[in-house]
Design a protein around this motif. Sequence first.
Motif, PDB file in Angstrom:
ATOM      1  N   HIS A  49      27.783  41.862  63.441  1.00 30.69           N
ATOM      2  CA  HIS A  49      27.679  41.889  61.907  1.00 30.69           C
ATOM      3  C   HIS A  49      28.095  40.702  61.258  1.00 30.69           C
ATOM      4  O   HIS A  49      27.494  40.064  60.475  1.00 30.69           O
ATOM      5  CB  HIS A  49      28.269  43.251  61.265  1.00 30.69           C
ATOM      6  CG  HIS A  49      28.426  43.238  59.807  1.00 30.69           C
ATOM      7  ND1 HIS A  49      27.223  43.397  58.952  1.00 30.69           N
ATOM      8  CD2 HIS A  49      29.480  42.907  58.969  1.00 30.69           C
ATOM      9  CE1 HIS A  49      27.534  43.208  57.916  1.00 30.69           C
ATOM     10  NE2 HIS A  49      28.675  42.914  57.690  1.00 30.69           N
ATOM     11  N   LEU A  50      29.400  40.283  61.928  1.00 33.56           N
ATOM     12  CA  LEU A  50      29.873  39.064  61.565  1.00 33.56           C
ATOM     13  C   LEU A  50      28.859  37.864  61.815  1.00 33.56           C
ATOM     14  O   LEU A  50      28.668  37.028  60.922  1.00 33.56           O
ATOM     15  CB  LEU A  50      30.903  38.640  62.410  1.00 33.56           C
ATOM     16  CG  LEU A  50      31.735  37.432  62.094  1.00 33.56           C
ATOM     17  CD1 LEU A  50      32.551  37.629  60.807  1.00 33.56           C
ATOM     18  CD2 LEU A  50      32.720  36.825  63.242  1.00 33.56           C
ATOM     19  N   LEU A  51      27.971  37.725  62.841  1.00 37.52           N
ATOM     20  CA  LEU A  51      27.018  36.923  63.063  1.00 37.52           C
ATOM     21  C   LEU A  51      25.675  36.936  61.842  1.00 37.52           C
ATOM     22  O   LEU A  51      25.203  35.981  61.794  1.00 37.52           O
ATOM     23  CB  LEU A  51      26.288  37.076  64.195  1.00 37.52           C
ATOM     24  CG  LEU A  51      27.289  36.901  65.401  1.00 37.52           C
ATOM     25  CD1 LEU A  51      26.539  37.168  66.803  1.00 37.52           C
ATOM     26  CD2 LEU A  51      27.829  35.370  65.500  1.00 37.52           C
ATOM     27  N   ALA A  52      25.862  37.842  61.160  1.00 36.33           N
ATOM     28  CA  ALA A  52      24.795  38.039  60.342  1.00 36.33           C
ATOM     29  C   ALA A  52      25.184  37.245  58.866  1.00 36.33           C
ATOM     30  O   ALA A  52      24.352  37.350  57.900  1.00 36.33           O
ATOM     31  CB  ALA A  52      24.226  39.339  59.994  1.00 36.33           C
ATOM     32  N   CYS A  53      26.681  37.201  58.690  1.00 34.93           N
ATOM     33  CA  CYS A  53      27.175  36.973  57.500  1.00 34.93           C
ATOM     34  C   CYS A  53      27.192  35.264  57.326  1.00 34.93           C
ATOM     35  O   CYS A  53      26.996  34.569  58.205  1.00 34.93           O
ATOM     36  CB  CYS A  53      28.764  36.996  57.346  1.00 34.93           C
ATOM     37  SG  CYS A  53      29.118  38.767  57.580  1.00 34.93           S
ATOM     38  N   ALA A  54      27.320  34.767  56.031  1.00 31.92           N
ATOM     39  CA  ALA A  54      27.411  33.340  55.674  1.00 31.92           C
ATOM     40  C   ALA A  54      28.731  32.874  55.803  1.00 31.92           C
ATOM     41  O   ALA A  54      29.753  33.654  55.858  1.00 31.92           O
ATOM     42  CB  ALA A  54      27.014  33.298  54.365  1.00 31.92           C
ATOM     43  N   PRO A  55      28.958  31.739  56.394  1.00 33.22           N
ATOM     44  CA  PRO A  55      30.231  31.060  56.501  1.00 33.22           C
ATOM     45  C   PRO A  55      31.276  31.561  55.313  1.00 33.22           C
ATOM     46  O   PRO A  55      32.419  31.792  55.632  1.00 33.22           O
ATOM     47  CB  PRO A  55      30.337  29.750  57.033  1.00 33.22           C
ATOM     48  CG  PRO A  55      28.684  29.567  57.285  1.00 33.22           C
ATOM     49  CD  PRO A  55      28.109  30.423  56.818  1.00 33.22           C
ATOM     50  N   GLU A  56      30.670  31.318  54.061  1.00 29.41           N
ATOM     51  CA  GLU A  56      31.520  31.739  53.007  1.00 29.41           C
ATOM     52  C   GLU A  56      32.161  33.003  52.891  1.00 29.41           C
ATOM     53  O   GLU A  56      33.289  33.263  52.588  1.00 29.41           O
ATOM     54  CB  GLU A  56      30.566  31.243  51.678  1.00 29.41           C
ATOM     55  CG  GLU A  56      30.436  29.675  51.588  1.00 29.41           C
ATOM     56  CD  GLU A  56      29.147  29.256  52.357  1.00 29.41           C
ATOM     57  OE1 GLU A  56      28.366  30.406  52.705  1.00 29.41           O
ATOM     58  OE2 GLU A  56      28.782  28.213  52.598  1.00 29.41           O
ATOM     59  N   GLU A  57      31.152  33.951  53.330  1.00 29.34           N
ATOM     60  CA  GLU A  57      31.558  35.337  53.333  1.00 29.34           C
ATOM     61  C   GLU A  57      32.814  35.564  54.607  1.00 29.34           C
ATOM     62  O   GLU A  57      33.504  36.224  54.051  1.00 29.34           O
ATOM     63  CB  GLU A  57      30.435  36.261  53.739  1.00 29.34           C
ATOM     64  CG  GLU A  57      29.229  36.288  52.651  1.00 29.34           C
ATOM     65  CD  GLU A  57      27.983  36.970  53.190  1.00 29.34           C
ATOM     66  OE1 GLU A  57      28.147  38.200  52.690  1.00 29.34           O
ATOM     67  OE2 GLU A  57      27.372  36.627  53.894  1.00 29.34           O
ATOM     68  N   ILE A  58      32.453  34.968  55.479  1.00 32.66           N
ATOM     69  CA  ILE A  58      33.645  34.931  56.620  1.00 32.66           C
ATOM     70  C   ILE A  58      34.918  34.531  56.153  1.00 32.66           C
ATOM     71  O   ILE A  58      36.072  35.146  56.140  1.00 32.66           O
ATOM     72  CB  ILE A  58      33.228  34.478  57.598  1.00 32.66           C
ATOM     73  CG1 ILE A  58      31.804  35.200  58.414  1.00 32.66           C
ATOM     74  CG2 ILE A  58      34.029  34.705  58.737  1.00 32.66           C
ATOM     75  CD1 ILE A  58      31.151  34.390  59.395  1.00 32.66           C
ATOM     76  N   ILE A  59      34.875  33.502  55.552  1.00 32.66           N
ATOM     77  CA  ILE A  59      36.175  32.756  54.905  1.00 32.66           C
ATOM     78  C   ILE A  59      36.765  33.563  53.772  1.00 32.66           C
ATOM     79  O   ILE A  59      37.896  34.019  53.968  1.00 32.66           O
ATOM     80  CB  ILE A  59      35.735  31.407  54.523  1.00 32.66           C
ATOM     81  CG1 ILE A  59      35.441  30.460  55.731  1.00 32.66           C
ATOM     82  CG2 ILE A  59      37.165  30.773  53.851  1.00 32.66           C
ATOM     83  CD1 ILE A  59      34.869  29.134  55.188  1.00 32.66           C
TER      84      ILE A  59
END
Length: 110
Positions: A49-59
Amino acid sequence: MMSAGVVWRWQGSDAPPAAAAARLATLRHALAALSLPHRGLHRAHAYLHLLACAPEEIITSVREKGAQFSELEYLNAFKVIGAQRGLSAADMRAQLKQLSAALGHVGVTV
C-alpha cells in the motif's frame, strides 16, 4: 529483505497500470504461498500500500503517526515510487531530505 525483493521486482518497469496491478496480485499470491504468519502478511500488505502513495503522503504519515517501517524500507519505497512517477533526481533529493527530517535524522541517507 521484503522491500529489497519488491524493489528488484519493480525496477525497470515501464508497464501500464494494468500490468502493475497484475504484478501486485502475483506478489500477494507469492507471499501467501510462503505461509507467512498473519503479521508478516499484514506487514507486506501495508508495504505494498505504501508503494501506491505519493512521497508527500508518506512524509505526512511519518510526521503524524511515526515511522511504520525501517529507514531502509522507506528509502526502497521512495526509489520505486520515484521510478514509477518519473521524478527527477533533484525532486527525489528534496523528498528524501523531508523524509529524513520526518524520521528525526540529522542528515540525508542516499
